[in-house]
Motif scaffolding. Structure first.
Motif, mmCIF file in Angstrom:
data_model
loop_
_atom_site.group_PDB
_atom_site.id
_atom_site.type_symbol
_atom_site.label_atom_id
_atom_site.label_comp_id
_atom_site.label_asym_id
_atom_site.label_seq_id
_atom_site.Cartn_x
_atom_site.Cartn_y
_atom_site.Cartn_z
ATOM 1 N N CYS A 41 12.455 -30.905 -1.975
ATOM 2 C CA CYS A 41 13.859 -30.564 -2.217
ATOM 3 C C CYS A 41 14.200 -29.148 -1.790
ATOM 4 O O CYS A 41 15.321 -28.680 -2.017
ATOM 5 N N GLY A 42 13.226 -28.450 -1.189
ATOM 6 C CA GLY A 42 13.480 -27.081 -0.758
ATOM 7 C C GLY A 42 13.387 -26.068 -1.869
ATOM 8 O O GLY A 42 13.832 -24.930 -1.711
ATOM 9 N N GLN A 43 12.818 -26.445 -3.007
ATOM 10 C CA GLN A 43 12.664 -25.527 -4.129
ATOM 11 C C GLN A 43 11.220 -25.054 -4.212
ATOM 12 O O GLN A 43 10.295 -25.777 -3.861
ATOM 13 N N GLY A 44 11.043 -23.833 -4.688
ATOM 14 C CA GLY A 44 9.683 -23.335 -4.798
ATOM 15 C C GLY A 44 9.621 -21.850 -5.027
ATOM 16 O O GLY A 44 10.450 -21.277 -5.755
ATOM 17 N N LEU A 45 8.685 -21.207 -4.353
ATOM 18 C CA LEU A 45 8.330 -19.812 -4.620
ATOM 19 C C LEU A 45 8.313 -19.035 -3.314
ATOM 20 O O LEU A 45 7.852 -19.530 -2.282
ATOM 21 N N GLN A 46 8.831 -17.808 -3.379
ATOM 22 C CA GLN A 46 8.755 -16.909 -2.231
ATOM 23 C C GLN A 46 7.856 -15.733 -2.569
ATOM 24 O O GLN A 46 7.925 -15.176 -3.667
ATOM 25 N N LEU A 47 7.032 -15.366 -1.603
ATOM 26 C CA LEU A 47 6.165 -14.196 -1.696
ATOM 27 C C LEU A 47 6.600 -13.238 -0.590
ATOM 28 O O LEU A 47 6.725 -13.641 0.565
ATOM 29 N N ALA A 48 6.854 -11.980 -0.956
ATOM 30 C CA ALA A 48 7.342 -11.019 0.034
ATOM 31 C C ALA A 48 6.578 -9.708 -0.091
ATOM 32 O O ALA A 48 6.205 -9.289 -1.193
ATOM 33 N N ALA A 49 6.337 -9.079 1.074
ATOM 34 C CA ALA A 49 5.685 -7.773 1.120
ATOM 35 C C ALA A 49 6.443 -6.893 2.092
ATOM 36 O O ALA A 49 7.170 -7.373 2.973
ATOM 37 N N SER A 50 6.269 -5.599 1.948
ATOM 38 C CA SER A 50 6.951 -4.656 2.826
ATOM 39 C C SER A 50 6.401 -4.753 4.244
ATOM 40 O O SER A 50 5.182 -4.859 4.430
ATOM 41 N N PRO A 51 7.265 -4.728 5.274
ATOM 42 C CA PRO A 51 6.766 -4.711 6.648
ATOM 43 C C PRO A 51 5.833 -3.526 6.918
ATOM 44 O O PRO A 51 4.971 -3.607 7.792
ATOM 45 N N ALA A 52 6.022 -2.448 6.151
ATOM 46 C CA ALA A 52 5.149 -1.287 6.323
ATOM 47 C C ALA A 52 3.776 -1.500 5.685
ATOM 48 O O ALA A 52 2.823 -0.788 6.018
ATOM 49 N N ALA A 53 3.674 -2.456 4.784
ATOM 50 C CA ALA A 53 2.404 -2.747 4.112
ATOM 51 C C ALA A 53 2.275 -4.245 3.907
ATOM 52 O O ALA A 53 2.264 -4.731 2.775
ATOM 53 N N PRO A 54 2.189 -5.001 4.987
ATOM 54 C CA PRO A 54 2.100 -6.456 4.845
ATOM 55 C C PRO A 54 0.757 -6.861 4.240
ATOM 56 O O PRO A 54 -0.196 -6.068 4.193
ATOM 57 N N VAL A 55 0.689 -8.096 3.822
ATOM 58 C CA VAL A 55 -0.537 -8.628 3.236
ATOM 59 C C VAL A 55 -1.082 -9.725 4.135
ATOM 60 O O VAL A 55 -0.486 -10.081 5.157
ATOM 61 N N ASP A 102 -17.264 0.421 -1.276
ATOM 62 C CA ASP A 102 -16.964 1.654 -2.007
ATOM 63 C C ASP A 102 -15.608 2.249 -1.659
ATOM 64 O O ASP A 102 -15.264 3.343 -2.120
ATOM 65 N N ARG A 103 -14.819 1.553 -0.867
ATOM 66 C CA ARG A 103 -13.523 2.085 -0.445
ATOM 67 C C ARG A 103 -12.412 1.464 -1.281
ATOM 68 O O ARG A 103 -12.212 0.252 -1.271
ATOM 69 N N PRO A 104 -11.640 2.278 -2.028
ATOM 70 C CA PRO A 104 -10.530 1.717 -2.829
ATOM 71 C C PRO A 104 -9.521 1.012 -1.925
ATOM 72 O O PRO A 104 -9.328 1.376 -0.765
ATOM 73 N N LEU A 105 -8.873 0.008 -2.496
ATOM 74 C CA LEU A 105 -7.895 -0.768 -1.733
ATOM 75 C C LEU A 105 -6.820 -1.259 -2.686
ATOM 76 O O LEU A 105 -7.125 -1.748 -3.779
ATOM 77 N N SER A 106 -5.571 -1.100 -2.281
ATOM 78 C CA SER A 106 -4.443 -1.556 -3.087
ATOM 79 C C SER A 106 -3.480 -2.338 -2.211
ATOM 80 O O SER A 106 -3.347 -2.067 -1.005
ATOM 81 N N PHE A 107 -2.810 -3.297 -2.810
ATOM 82 C CA PHE A 107 -1.768 -4.020 -2.101
ATOM 83 C C PHE A 107 -0.757 -4.536 -3.109
ATOM 84 O O PHE A 107 -1.041 -4.626 -4.311
ATOM 85 N N ALA A 108 0.439 -4.855 -2.612
ATOM 86 C CA ALA A 108 1.520 -5.288 -3.499
ATOM 87 C C ALA A 108 2.373 -6.330 -2.804
ATOM 88 O O ALA A 108 2.500 -6.338 -1.568
ATOM 89 N N PHE A 109 2.966 -7.189 -3.604
ATOM 90 C CA PHE A 109 3.889 -8.197 -3.102
ATOM 91 C C PHE A 109 4.805 -8.612 -4.246
ATOM 92 O O PHE A 109 4.561 -8.284 -5.417
ATOM 93 N N THR A 110 5.861 -9.315 -3.896
ATOM 94 C CA THR A 110 6.855 -9.731 -4.874
ATOM 95 C C THR A 110 6.997 -11.243 -4.858
ATOM 96 O O THR A 110 7.049 -11.864 -3.789
ATOM 97 N N LEU A 111 7.070 -11.826 -6.053
ATOM 98 C CA LEU A 111 7.319 -13.249 -6.212
ATOM 99 C C LEU A 111 8.752 -13.461 -6.664
ATOM 100 O O LEU A 111 9.263 -12.713 -7.501
ATOM 101 N N SER A 112 9.399 -14.481 -6.112
ATOM 102 C CA SER A 112 10.767 -14.807 -6.498
ATOM 103 C C SER A 112 11.013 -16.283 -6.237
ATOM 104 O O SER A 112 10.272 -16.922 -5.482
ATOM 105 N N PRO A 113 12.062 -16.837 -6.853
ATOM 106 C CA PRO A 113 12.294 -18.280 -6.686
ATOM 107 C C PRO A 113 12.952 -18.607 -5.355
ATOM 108 O O PRO A 113 13.621 -17.775 -4.741
#
Length: 995
Positions: A904-918, A975-986
């Motif tokens: 039905c086209g319903q679900g979840l969106q995952l988004a990340a910054s173009p400057a820090a994609p995942v 031994d190298r720290p690593l961070s990442f972020a993304f956003t979930l939305s409907p």
């Protein structure tokens, strides 16, 4: 026969393909010994198809081995002794000659029989032959009779010749190429050699044709003559010549003037038309032979074609069909040559035996450079489990093997010498070195000085370095190749095998292709290999699957090592071809806002033969397109200005400029519009300062902190965090629940074939354990004063290291968005991490994906050069690549947005910054389900969609599959720290439709 009814050359041939009577015996002692006798009744025997393999028609079992001999550990034999267990196939064919064959001598041609066979006709012995991959012909005239004739063929799987056929392939036997009868005129050209040569200006051609006759006393050999007419592709006469025969031989020579030259880029073919007359002037035979004018030479230590330095962008190709084994069809060959051309490959090595004649004709016509390799490999005689140990190597310096080896060299050269596509003869594969192979090399040089000779095995024994005209190595690392080239060597370099494409592979290929511009004596390589050698079989429930070594009960075996193709066994394209096509392209495009810089690395083709397309995308949506053309001469560079409209790049966003060269018209190998070269450039248009700030979410949140759970509730959505589970356990938009299994840190990927080759499971298996078990050491909650945001933070510890920590923070906004951030602390003393990710399950109902990422095919840190930024969609079930053994697959890098939706086209969106994609992978299976399945049919029924979001995943590698690590820059130090972020939305149906 329809050909006979039409007349012409095919009327002089009678096919014996089809159903034959057949009996199979496990060894010579149990065979039907007298079956060939004229009165022996074979009517009750089973039928078998010819051409075809015995083992693929229900008799015996196929066996796959790589380097060891197939009887290793079963029988204690050394060459030339033959194992006692030696399956024998007895074939019988009844035939009547067609009218056209009754008036002249009759011969029979077996185009390929594995590995040795005897022939009888009407009970009389005709002959014996071995060498599975070149034709064997016998005259039948003395043994023929009116009416029915009984042809009997006895095929042995094992023979002395089998010691020379230890290739990396399935071990079959039988009559696997076509069989036909043929006749010839009373005066017949038995040998024809065409030399279409270029002068020193590489523009003017000279044609020389040598003829040798087989005929009667009143044939053209006694006062007859030959006429030659050379015609171009349009049928125009270019040159003519005439010569009389003397002692059955004649040579015709003609200056062709300025000619169109043959190359893979411009495969121009002429027609050499020969007419043979007897002494009375009667035409006895007419021959048409295609020819291409070209000159291949080694000059200044560099291989050159028509005066230009050549770079082989090649692939090794076995003849293979998943149902028919090495008994390939015309359709198979056409599909292969077109696929190879469409993906910018220009060369093929016939690994490791001469192919069907039709293959070389197609390479002439479509334009592919060929290393034609003789049928010789004795790998198991000198290399055991990777160690060089030539204590009983053959052929070595042993004179008793010289005749058999040179016969194979002669058989290949004499059959194939007139094909312009063949630039290099190869003395075989992985047979160490010695005087016998050197003799074969010298034979090639003496008999055919217009080509070069290749042999890699001298790398292991430099006493025979003169065997090869070029330095050829297998699976040399880029650093090793550079070390050789930096010495200013006398010989140019090729990798006759490189980029071992087993499973999910071909990572780091750019490190090889980048050498093309740095070192003139680096002249390319041949990927191993073209097609997965997997056979169709059925599991215990009757479902078809692709089987590999061991699946037929074959022992010894090398299991799945037969799955090295850049196309799957059913000839579907693998995602690996995306990278190969890009890195092999001859034209490099560098688009920008102002236009396109074009570097034409073709040797002969101008870019004006293709259309130039430029498209501009903003956040994946096309805003501008332009089509024109650009004339850039081969070897030159130019800048083509393309002015974007003012409105096309005005709005804030991320822009991608795609430039492509496309076919203007249909070619034999692709339709108009096919993309032959691609390049991408990116730029950003920044938002105004007042637009750039993230506005606070409208509305307020209701936060409920219970004893076990933390609930964050907003308008139309609800988020639940569990202190007990230590994670997000519910993300509900309206009535839809999107979390079936909570997100957890993941450090393990299902090992690829290359991972297994580097013992990743042994060296880094602790990351597997860390992915299955962790301890949540802390849960905290922080709400904003405005009530518009709330953040739940989870801290994790792991038994593998007291130093290792992971923190995952979920920030819920009042508009329903959930921002996720994962921080990996790093820890000393641990092996490199395969992946740093967060993985969760949702319902399998969410089975469709839409990506704004690098694609369209899967890509990895070291295999993303051929990927492009764009919008792509695919069902979840299509995302995992069907490699022979289930393993990590389906990853996309550069992910800015991922939508996961239901019907039905319903679900979840995952988004990340173009400057820090995942990086993301969406699959019906977890990494652990894939890890423990040896075949796709062992995977569970689909119940979930598994979403894995990674800050980084290691590359897939590909230098080899038995120990070469992923290159350092594509690994993840622990031994190298690593961070990442993304956003979930409907995502609702309306949003999906708009996107």
């Amino acid at each position: 026969m329809a050909e006979a009814e039409r007349g012409g050359p095919m009327a002089m041939r009678q096919s014996l393909n089809g159903r034959w009577k057949f009996s199979c015996a496990a060894d010579p002692a149990s065979r039907a010994e007298r079956f060939y006798e004229a009165d022996y009744d074979c009517g009750a025997w089973d039928d078998i198809d010819v051409p075809g393999h015995i083992q693929l028609q229900g008799r015996g079992r196929p066996q796959y081995v790589n380097t060891m001999y197939p009887w290793d550990g079963l029988e204690d034999v050394r060459p030339p002794a033959i194992p006692r267990r030696n399956p024998v196939g007895s074939y019988v064919k009844q035939f009547r000659l067609t009218e056209e064959l009754r008036s002249g001598p009759v011969y029979i041609s077996f185009q390929g029989v594995e590995s040795a066979f005897y022939v009888w006709l009407n009970g009389r012995f005709v002959g014996y032959a071995e060498d599975s991959f070149t034709p064997s012909a016998f005259e039948l005239t003395p043994y023929l009779r009116d009416g029915d004739n009984k042809l009997a063929v006895e095929v042995y799987q094992r023979s002395t010749g089998g010691w020379l056929e230890d290739q990396d392939f399935w071990r079959f036997s039988g009559i696997f190429r076509e069989v036909y009868l043929y006749t010839v005129p009373e005066a017949h050209v038995r040998d024809l050699q065409v030399r279409a040569e270029l002068g020193d200006d590489y523009a003017h051609g000279r044609l020389t044709v040598d003829l040798e006759l087989l005929g009667r006393a009143d044939s053209p050999g006694e006062g007859g003559r030959a006429e030659l007419t050379l015609k171009d592709a349009d049928g125009n006469v270019v040159a003519e010549a005439e010569s009389r025969f003397a002692n059955g031989r004649a040579t015709l020579a003609a200056d062709a003037g300025r000619v169109e030259t043959w190359s893979a880029e411009t495969p121009y073919l002429y027609r050499v038309c020969l007419s043979i007359y007897d002494a009375s002037g009667e035409l006895r035979e007419a021959i048409v032979q295609r020819a291409g004018f070209r000159r291949f030479e080694l000059r200044g230590g560099v291989m050159r074609l028509n005066g230009k330095r050549i770079v082989f962008k090649g692939v090794n190709r076995h003849e293979f069909n998943a149902r028919r084994g090495r008994s390939v069809t015309e359709e198979d060959m056409l599909w292969d040559v077109k696929t190879i051309k469409r993906h910018n490959m220009n060369a093929v090595r016939t690994s490791h035996y001469p192919n069907q004649t039709r293959w070389y004709e197609l390479c002439d016509e479509y334009g592919l450079y060929v290393i034609d390799e003789m049928n010789l490999e004795t790998h198991g005689s000198w290399q055991k489990m990777g160690a060089v140990e030539p204590s009983w190597n053959i052929p070595g310096d042993k004179p008793e093997w010289r005749g058999a080896v040179l016969d194979r060299a002669r058989s290949m050269l004499e059959r194939d010498k007139n094909h312009p596509s063949i630039l290099i003869w190869s003395c075989g594969n992985e047979s160490y070195a010695g005087q016998v192979i050197l003799d074969a090399s010298n034979y090639f040089r003496e008999r055919d000085p217009g080509r070069l000779v290749h042999y890699e095995g001298v790398f292991h024994n430099r006493a025979y370095d003169a065997t090869s005209d070029m330095e050829s190595r297998m699976y040399a690392k880029p650093a090793d190749i550079i070390a050789y080239l930096e010495t200013d060597p006398a010989k140019p370099y090729i990798s006759c095998e490189y980029m071992h494409a087993m499973g999910n592979s071909v990572g780091g290929m750019h490190k090889y292709t980048e050498l093309e511009d740095r070192y003139p004596k680096y002249q390319g390589g041949f990927i191993w290999d073209y097609i997965d050698q997997a056979l169709i079989a059925r599991d215990r429930y009757g479902r078809e699957y692709f089987a590999y070594g061991g699946d037929f009960g074959d022992r010894p075996t090398d299991y799945s090592f037969c799955g090295n193709g850049i196309v799957f066994a059913d000839r579907r394209e693998t995602p690996k071809l995306q990278e190969v096509k890009f890195l092999y392209q001859n034209v490099r495009l560098a688009p920008s806002r102002e236009g396109v810089r074009i570097a034409n690395r073709n040797l002969f083709a101008n870019t004006d033969r293709w259309a130039l397309s430029v498209k501009l995308y903003r956040d994946g949506i096309e805003t501008f397109r332009w089509t024109g053309e650009a004339s850039v001469a081969p070897g030159e560079e130019a800048f083509v200005p393309v002015r974007l409209t003012d409105e096309a790049a005005a709005a804030p966003g991320e822009y991608a400029v795609h430039a492509a060269l496309m076919l203007k018209a249909d070619e034999a190998w692709a339709e108009a519009g096919h993309e032959v070269a691609f390049g991408e450039g990116r730029f950003e248009v920044a938002a105004k300062a007042d637009d750039a700030a993230l506005a606070p979410a409208a509305g307020t949140l209701r936060v409920v902190e219970g004893d076990v759970n933390i609930g964050v509730h907003g308008d139309g959505f609800s988020v639940l965090f569990s202190k007990q589970a230590g994670s997000l356990v519910s993300l509900r938009y309206g009535a839809r629940e999107l979390i079936e299994a909570p997100p957890m840190p993941l450090f393990w990927r299902a090992t690829t074939d290359n991972d297994k080759g580097t013992s990743l499971g042994f060296d880094a298996g602790l990351w597997y354990a860390a992915s299955l078990a962790r301890r949540c050491t802390g849960v905290s909650l922080e709400a904003s004063a405005s009530g518009g945001e709330a953040t739940a933070v989870f801290d994790y510890a792991f038994a593998i290291s007291a130093e290792l920590r992971v923190r995952v923070a979920y920030t819920v906004r009042a508009d329903g968005q959930v921002r996720v951030r994962m921080d990996y602390s790093g820890a000393a003393g641990l092996p490199d991490v395969p992946i740093v990710a967060l993985s969760f399950k949702t319902s399998a109902d969410y089975g469709h994906t839409e990506w704004y990422a690098l694609g369209p095919e899967e890509n990895y840190a070291d295999r993303a050069f051929g990927a492009r930024l764009g919008l792509f969609s695919r069902d979840v079930r299509e995302l995992p690549s069907p490699y022979l053994v289930p393993q990590e697959s389906g990853n996309r890098t550069g992910v800015r947005r991922l939508r996961l939706t239901d019907g039905c086209g319903q679900g979840l969106q995952l988004a990340a910054s173009p400057a820090a994609p995942v990086e993301c992978a969406v699959s019906p299976y977890t990494a652990f389900e894939l890890e423990h399945a040896a075949h796709p049919y062992e995977l569970p029924d689909v119940h979930y969609t598994v979403v894995t979001v990674a800050g980084r995943q290691m590359g897939v590698g590909g230098d080899d599959s038995w120990g070469a690590p992923v290159h350092a820059e594509y690994r993840i130090p622990a031994d190298r720290p690593l961070s990442f972020a993304f956003t979930l939305s409907p995502v609702d149906g309306a949003v999906a439709a708009r996107g």
